[in-house]
Design a protein around this motif. Structure first.
Motif, mmCIF file in Angstrom:
data_model
loop_
_atom_site.group_PDB
_atom_site.id
_atom_site.type_symbol
_atom_site.label_atom_id
_atom_site.label_comp_id
_atom_site.label_asym_id
_atom_site.label_seq_id
_atom_site.Cartn_x
_atom_site.Cartn_y
_atom_site.Cartn_z
ATOM 1 N N TRP A 138 20.706 54.543 32.422
ATOM 2 C CA TRP A 138 21.877 55.549 32.190
ATOM 3 C C TRP A 138 21.652 57.023 31.795
ATOM 4 O O TRP A 138 20.606 56.977 31.110
ATOM 5 C CB TRP A 138 22.984 54.607 31.292
ATOM 6 C CG TRP A 138 23.641 53.521 31.957
ATOM 7 C CD1 TRP A 138 22.926 52.155 31.472
ATOM 8 C CD2 TRP A 138 24.508 53.285 32.665
ATOM 9 N NE1 TRP A 138 23.552 51.422 31.984
ATOM 10 C CE2 TRP A 138 24.825 52.041 33.005
ATOM 11 C CE3 TRP A 138 25.343 53.923 33.256
ATOM 12 C CZ2 TRP A 138 25.764 51.478 33.684
ATOM 13 C CZ3 TRP A 138 26.447 53.834 34.273
ATOM 14 C CH2 TRP A 138 26.514 52.276 34.473
ATOM 15 N N ASP A 139 22.299 57.778 31.974
ATOM 16 C CA ASP A 139 22.338 59.196 31.791
ATOM 17 C C ASP A 139 22.668 59.531 30.257
ATOM 18 O O ASP A 139 22.274 60.694 29.787
ATOM 19 C CB ASP A 139 23.045 60.139 32.454
ATOM 20 C CG ASP A 139 22.686 60.188 33.874
ATOM 21 O OD1 ASP A 139 21.366 59.867 34.230
ATOM 22 O OD2 ASP A 139 23.297 60.667 34.716
ATOM 23 N N THR A 140 23.229 58.615 29.522
ATOM 24 C CA THR A 140 23.872 59.001 28.302
ATOM 25 C C THR A 140 22.767 59.511 27.277
ATOM 26 O O THR A 140 23.236 60.434 26.553
ATOM 27 C CB THR A 140 24.209 57.699 27.654
ATOM 28 O OG1 THR A 140 24.896 57.971 26.403
ATOM 29 C CG2 THR A 140 23.331 56.609 27.442
ATOM 30 N N ASN A 141 21.472 59.177 27.194
ATOM 31 C CA ASN A 141 20.784 59.799 26.233
ATOM 32 C C ASN A 141 19.531 60.714 26.989
ATOM 33 O O ASN A 141 18.432 60.798 26.511
ATOM 34 C CB ASN A 141 20.091 58.867 25.321
ATOM 35 C CG ASN A 141 19.426 57.610 25.844
ATOM 36 O OD1 ASN A 141 19.612 57.711 27.111
ATOM 37 N ND2 ASN A 141 18.795 56.798 25.177
ATOM 38 N N VAL A 142 19.808 61.258 28.230
ATOM 39 C CA VAL A 142 18.722 61.787 28.964
ATOM 40 C C VAL A 142 19.258 63.478 28.982
ATOM 41 O O VAL A 142 20.481 63.750 29.359
ATOM 42 C CB VAL A 142 18.749 61.355 30.288
ATOM 43 C CG1 VAL A 142 17.712 62.208 31.001
ATOM 44 C CG2 VAL A 142 18.244 59.813 30.091
ATOM 45 N N TRP A 143 18.671 64.077 28.677
ATOM 46 C CA TRP A 143 18.865 65.564 28.648
ATOM 47 C C TRP A 143 19.242 66.039 30.352
ATOM 48 O O TRP A 143 18.369 65.613 31.168
ATOM 49 C CB TRP A 143 17.705 66.581 28.108
ATOM 50 C CG TRP A 143 18.235 67.901 28.066
ATOM 51 C CD1 TRP A 143 18.851 68.717 26.969
ATOM 52 C CD2 TRP A 143 17.884 68.811 29.140
ATOM 53 N NE1 TRP A 143 19.090 69.935 27.390
ATOM 54 C CE2 TRP A 143 18.709 70.251 28.619
ATOM 55 C CE3 TRP A 143 17.462 68.872 30.339
ATOM 56 C CZ2 TRP A 143 18.519 71.249 29.360
ATOM 57 C CZ3 TRP A 143 17.484 70.138 30.962
ATOM 58 C CH2 TRP A 143 18.093 71.374 30.491
ATOM 59 N N SER A 173 28.998 66.529 32.579
ATOM 60 C CA SER A 173 28.466 66.838 34.236
ATOM 61 C C SER A 173 27.548 65.654 34.659
ATOM 62 O O SER A 173 26.957 65.838 35.828
ATOM 63 C CB SER A 173 27.557 67.995 34.006
ATOM 64 O OG SER A 173 26.370 67.732 33.171
ATOM 65 N N SER A 174 27.349 64.456 34.016
ATOM 66 C CA SER A 174 26.608 63.448 34.598
ATOM 67 C C SER A 174 27.311 62.512 35.751
ATOM 68 O O SER A 174 28.797 62.617 35.549
ATOM 69 C CB SER A 174 26.459 62.593 33.494
ATOM 70 O OG SER A 174 27.425 61.697 33.072
ATOM 71 N N ASN A 175 26.525 62.274 36.693
ATOM 72 C CA ASN A 175 27.087 61.063 37.667
ATOM 73 C C ASN A 175 27.492 59.995 36.808
ATOM 74 O O ASN A 175 28.963 59.426 37.380
ATOM 75 C CB ASN A 175 26.062 60.729 38.396
ATOM 76 C CG ASN A 175 25.674 62.066 39.545
ATOM 77 O OD1 ASN A 175 26.351 62.939 39.839
ATOM 78 N ND2 ASN A 175 24.308 61.808 39.724
ATOM 79 N N ASP A 176 27.193 59.532 35.760
ATOM 80 C CA ASP A 176 27.393 58.284 35.077
ATOM 81 C C ASP A 176 28.958 58.659 34.602
ATOM 82 O O ASP A 176 29.943 57.559 34.660
ATOM 83 C CB ASP A 176 26.659 58.103 33.992
ATOM 84 C CG ASP A 176 25.338 57.483 34.529
ATOM 85 O OD1 ASP A 176 25.199 57.150 35.703
ATOM 86 O OD2 ASP A 176 24.359 57.172 33.505
ATOM 87 N N HIS A 177 29.367 59.811 34.037
ATOM 88 C CA HIS A 177 30.646 60.104 33.771
ATOM 89 C C HIS A 177 31.401 59.932 34.826
ATOM 90 O O HIS A 177 32.698 59.282 34.800
ATOM 91 C CB HIS A 177 30.728 61.320 32.882
ATOM 92 C CG HIS A 177 32.218 61.955 32.849
ATOM 93 N ND1 HIS A 177 32.916 61.219 31.895
ATOM 94 C CD2 HIS A 177 32.935 62.842 33.482
ATOM 95 C CE1 HIS A 177 34.101 61.845 31.989
ATOM 96 N NE2 HIS A 177 34.113 62.853 32.765
ATOM 97 N N ALA A 178 31.115 60.560 35.869
ATOM 98 C CA ALA A 178 32.065 60.343 37.302
ATOM 99 C C ALA A 178 32.322 58.786 37.650
ATOM 100 O O ALA A 178 33.428 58.534 37.868
ATOM 101 C CB ALA A 178 31.311 61.150 38.252
ATOM 102 N N LEU A 179 31.283 58.198 37.703
ATOM 103 C CA LEU A 179 31.354 56.595 37.797
ATOM 104 C C LEU A 179 32.576 55.935 36.676
ATOM 105 O O LEU A 179 33.303 55.272 37.149
ATOM 106 C CB LEU A 179 30.122 55.952 37.568
ATOM 107 C CG LEU A 179 30.055 54.283 37.717
ATOM 108 C CD1 LEU A 179 30.545 53.914 38.979
ATOM 109 C CD2 LEU A 179 28.828 53.827 37.062
#
Length: 158
Positions: free
Chosen positions: A7-12, A20-26
């Motif tokens: 997941w993108d949560t802890n990735v810069w 702005s993350s795709n995971d938030h959009a999901l």
């Protein structure tokens, strides 16, 4: 690295620019589908989240980015949403953080146990219920104790 593996949560840059993350959009799409009944008879006011490793960090992201949506969380072999392994700082948490269960191996070298303890300390300071199941000698893994512990935790926080 292959973005399909975590997941993108802890990735810069998403750790600080989550919107702005795709995971938030999901997540926004999932919340909409739940609300609209597209995913069956799911009560949008009775959600729980659980995840292992990167999924555990993503589980804590539910508290950080979607306050009030989840009844409880189960963070497995992970810690706070923006931590990454031993690089970990947990901020002061609000009293509306969901009750949180942790299941963590005492010998986890990928995500050290002390990072989960930082998180439990912040929850304790906020007066939020939490529980930590420490698996003696366990590494970075799914444990035999995990399913029953998670189900019991979720049932205790309807």
């Amino acid at each position: 690295p292959d973005a399909a593996l975590y997941w993108d949560t802890n990735v810069w840059p998403y750790s600080s620019d989550w919107a702005s993350s795709n995971d938030h959009a999901l997540m926004v799409a999932l919340f909409g589908a739940i609300q609209d009944g597209d995913l069956g008879d799911t009560d949008p006011d009775r959600l729980h989240a659980a995840g292992l490793s990167s999924g555990g960090y993503m589980t804590s992201r539910m508290a950080l980015s979607y306050p009030g949506r989840f009844r409880s969380l189960a963070v497995l072999s992970a810690s706070w949403a923006t931590c990454a392994g031993a690089v970990c700082a947990v901020p002061s948490l609000d009293t509306d953080h969901p009750p949180t269960l942790f299941v963590h191996g005492t010998a986890d070298t990928v995500v050290p146990l002390w990072t989960a303890r930082l998180y439990t300390g912040a929850l304790n300071d906020a007066g939020v219920p939490w529980s930590l199941v420490e698996v003696s000698g366990g590494g970075h893994a799914w444990f035999e104790e995990t399913p029953a512990a998670v189900v019991d935790w979720f049932e205790a926080h309807p």
